[in-house]
Design an enzyme around this catalytic site. Sequence first.
Site, mmCIF file in Angstrom:
data_model
loop_
_atom_site.group_PDB
_atom_site.id
_atom_site.type_symbol
_atom_site.label_atom_id
_atom_site.label_comp_id
_atom_site.label_asym_id
_atom_site.label_seq_id
_atom_site.Cartn_x
_atom_site.Cartn_y
_atom_site.Cartn_z
ATOM 1 N N SER A 109 -0.185 24.334 10.681
ATOM 2 C CA SER A 109 -0.806 25.673 10.671
ATOM 3 C C SER A 109 -1.660 25.873 9.430
ATOM 4 O O SER A 109 -2.544 26.726 9.396
ATOM 5 C CB SER A 109 0.267 26.760 10.763
ATOM 6 O OG SER A 109 1.259 26.581 9.767
ATOM 7 N N ARG A 165 6.367 26.523 -2.279
ATOM 8 C CA ARG A 165 6.489 25.805 -1.011
ATOM 9 C C ARG A 165 6.841 24.342 -1.255
ATOM 10 O O ARG A 165 7.575 23.727 -0.487
ATOM 11 C CB ARG A 165 5.190 25.947 -0.225
ATOM 12 C CG ARG A 165 4.893 27.382 0.194
ATOM 13 C CD ARG A 165 3.583 27.486 0.973
ATOM 14 N NE ARG A 165 3.277 28.864 1.345
ATOM 15 C CZ ARG A 165 2.492 29.673 0.631
ATOM 16 N NH1 ARG A 165 1.964 29.254 -0.501
ATOM 17 N NH2 ARG A 165 2.253 30.903 1.038
ATOM 18 N N ASN A 223 7.364 24.754 5.976
ATOM 19 C CA ASN A 223 6.772 24.465 4.668
ATOM 20 C C ASN A 223 7.558 23.398 3.917
ATOM 21 O O ASN A 223 8.766 23.271 4.116
ATOM 22 C CB ASN A 223 6.716 25.751 3.833
ATOM 23 C CG ASN A 223 5.506 26.585 4.184
ATOM 24 O OD1 ASN A 223 4.417 26.051 4.368
ATOM 25 N ND2 ASN A 223 5.684 27.889 4.284
ATOM 26 N N PRO A 224 6.889 22.621 3.039
ATOM 27 C CA PRO A 224 5.452 22.652 2.742
ATOM 28 C C PRO A 224 4.661 22.009 3.883
ATOM 29 O O PRO A 224 4.831 20.818 4.163
ATOM 30 C CB PRO A 224 5.321 21.849 1.448
ATOM 31 C CG PRO A 224 6.511 20.939 1.452
ATOM 32 C CD PRO A 224 7.612 21.646 2.187
ATOM 33 N N HIS A 249 -1.739 24.500 1.490
ATOM 34 C CA HIS A 249 -1.188 25.823 1.803
ATOM 35 C C HIS A 249 -0.141 26.079 0.723
ATOM 36 O O HIS A 249 1.036 25.757 0.875
ATOM 37 C CB HIS A 249 -0.546 25.823 3.191
ATOM 38 C CG HIS A 249 0.218 27.082 3.513
ATOM 39 N ND1 HIS A 249 -0.349 28.333 3.468
ATOM 40 C CD2 HIS A 249 1.514 27.269 3.865
ATOM 41 C CE1 HIS A 249 0.565 29.244 3.791
ATOM 42 N NE2 HIS A 249 1.710 28.606 4.024
ATOM 43 N N ASP A 292 -3.614 31.929 5.412
ATOM 44 C CA ASP A 292 -4.223 32.251 4.114
ATOM 45 C C ASP A 292 -5.659 32.737 4.308
ATOM 46 O O ASP A 292 -6.117 33.669 3.636
ATOM 47 C CB ASP A 292 -4.240 31.019 3.207
ATOM 48 C CG ASP A 292 -2.889 30.353 3.106
ATOM 49 O OD1 ASP A 292 -2.206 30.538 2.096
ATOM 50 O OD2 ASP A 292 -2.527 29.644 4.072
ATOM 51 N N THR A 293 -6.383 32.087 5.230
ATOM 52 C CA THR A 293 -7.763 32.482 5.521
ATOM 53 C C THR A 293 -7.804 33.888 6.117
ATOM 54 O O THR A 293 -8.680 34.692 5.778
ATOM 55 C CB THR A 293 -8.407 31.448 6.467
ATOM 56 O OG1 THR A 293 -8.536 30.205 5.754
ATOM 57 C CG2 THR A 293 -9.766 31.898 6.956
ATOM 58 N N ALA A 294 -6.845 34.199 6.985
ATOM 59 C CA ALA A 294 -6.761 35.553 7.546
ATOM 60 C C ALA A 294 -6.477 36.566 6.438
ATOM 61 O O ALA A 294 -7.038 37.681 6.430
ATOM 62 C CB ALA A 294 -5.674 35.614 8.617
ATOM 63 N N ARG A 295 -5.606 36.188 5.500
ATOM 64 C CA ARG A 295 -5.315 37.078 4.368
ATOM 65 C C ARG A 295 -6.575 37.320 3.537
ATOM 66 O O ARG A 295 -6.840 38.435 3.082
ATOM 67 C CB ARG A 295 -4.215 36.462 3.499
ATOM 68 C CG ARG A 295 -2.830 36.513 4.130
ATOM 69 C CD ARG A 295 -1.820 35.667 3.354
ATOM 70 N NE ARG A 295 -0.457 35.837 3.876
ATOM 71 C CZ ARG A 295 0.511 34.956 3.744
ATOM 72 N NH1 ARG A 295 0.281 33.810 3.105
ATOM 73 N NH2 ARG A 295 1.714 35.189 4.236
ATOM 74 N N TYR A 321 16.288 18.761 23.552
ATOM 75 C CA TYR A 321 15.088 17.933 23.384
ATOM 76 C C TYR A 321 14.568 17.393 24.715
ATOM 77 O O TYR A 321 13.364 17.202 24.888
ATOM 78 C CB TYR A 321 15.376 16.783 22.410
ATOM 79 C CG TYR A 321 15.437 17.234 20.970
ATOM 80 C CD1 TYR A 321 14.278 17.567 20.274
ATOM 81 C CD2 TYR A 321 16.662 17.351 20.311
ATOM 82 C CE1 TYR A 321 14.328 17.998 18.958
ATOM 83 C CE2 TYR A 321 16.723 17.777 18.994
ATOM 84 C CZ TYR A 321 15.549 18.100 18.325
ATOM 85 O OH TYR A 321 15.610 18.531 17.018
ATOM 86 N N GLY A 342 13.717 24.297 9.298
ATOM 87 C CA GLY A 342 13.778 23.911 7.897
ATOM 88 C C GLY A 342 14.267 25.050 7.035
ATOM 89 O O GLY A 342 14.466 26.172 7.507
#
Length: 318
Positions: free
Chosen positions: A147, A92, A124-125, A179, A152-155, A69, A83
């Site tokens: 993110s 998610r 996620n979530p 998301h 999702d928009t790209a998909r 860190y 995670g």
Amino acid sequence: MEKQINAKKAAVIGCGFVGSAIAFTLMQSRLFTELVLLDANFDKADGEAKDIAHGIPFSGQMKIYAGTYDDVADAAIIIVTAGANQKPEETRLDLVNKNVAVYKSIIPEIAQREFQGILLVVSNPVDILTYAAVKIGGFPEQRVLGSGTVLDTARLKCVLSEHLRVDSRSVHAFIIGEHGDSEIAAWSSANVSGVPVDDFCEMRGHFNHEEAMDEIAEKVKDSAYEIISKKRATYYGIAMAVKRICECIVRDEKSILPISSIQHGNYGMEGIALSMPAVVGMNGVEAHVPVSLDEEEMELLKHSADTLKEVIGSLDLP
């Protein structure tokens, strides 16, 4: 005295499939000259760093190493992917308690080192964890973004481009909200190079608009589940999405992306983080951008916000 930021330095916390794919993508991007990898298992981070570093002669000179860190305190961007992973049949939101606990150990470590850069949440979530990161770390809200629905928009653009037989870069459409399972395709504002999507569909010989829109939106929403069921994880698409967000920050592009950030009054939403189009630059989230939504989309967005608000209300956060 305020800590100086190294504008050419990034850090990735969490070296699983997603974190490692992001690190590999950033190595090739030439956005940074220094990249630090952190993981609960130091050897995992060290192994990934050494493996990725062997590609440097094919890309461009930079320093990649496993660190602590203390090594990330002056980074321009810290990307948190740590995670539990989403399993087949798991949503998610099912991950929420496990990963909020992980963030309660990670975020204070970053905050106590007076981090002044941008915190990019990918785990996620993502909407819940973006909110949690702000509350746990006490960072200015504009410097913490998730993110969100950038992937999702790209998909959506990818599926629409196949449907319409047109370059995906000419498709302008957003997935907004969570998301996750309550995400919304904002069809009201979707267009192809300025031509409303319904009109463009008819130009390409498609006339069953409502049926096609429902089918495409479901395909986008279910795409992660399909990939996870076949190969256990999704990581290449999100790695490219994170690279795109980093480009906007490092180059101060002020591009409009559907990142996750805390909302204050937008469409009546308050005190939650979810994805809406926003101007993204070197200072993080510079402004939210309203998009045209019809009555049904507004109701779906309210439902998405309420779903997330209910989860946030069940968490023990500062």
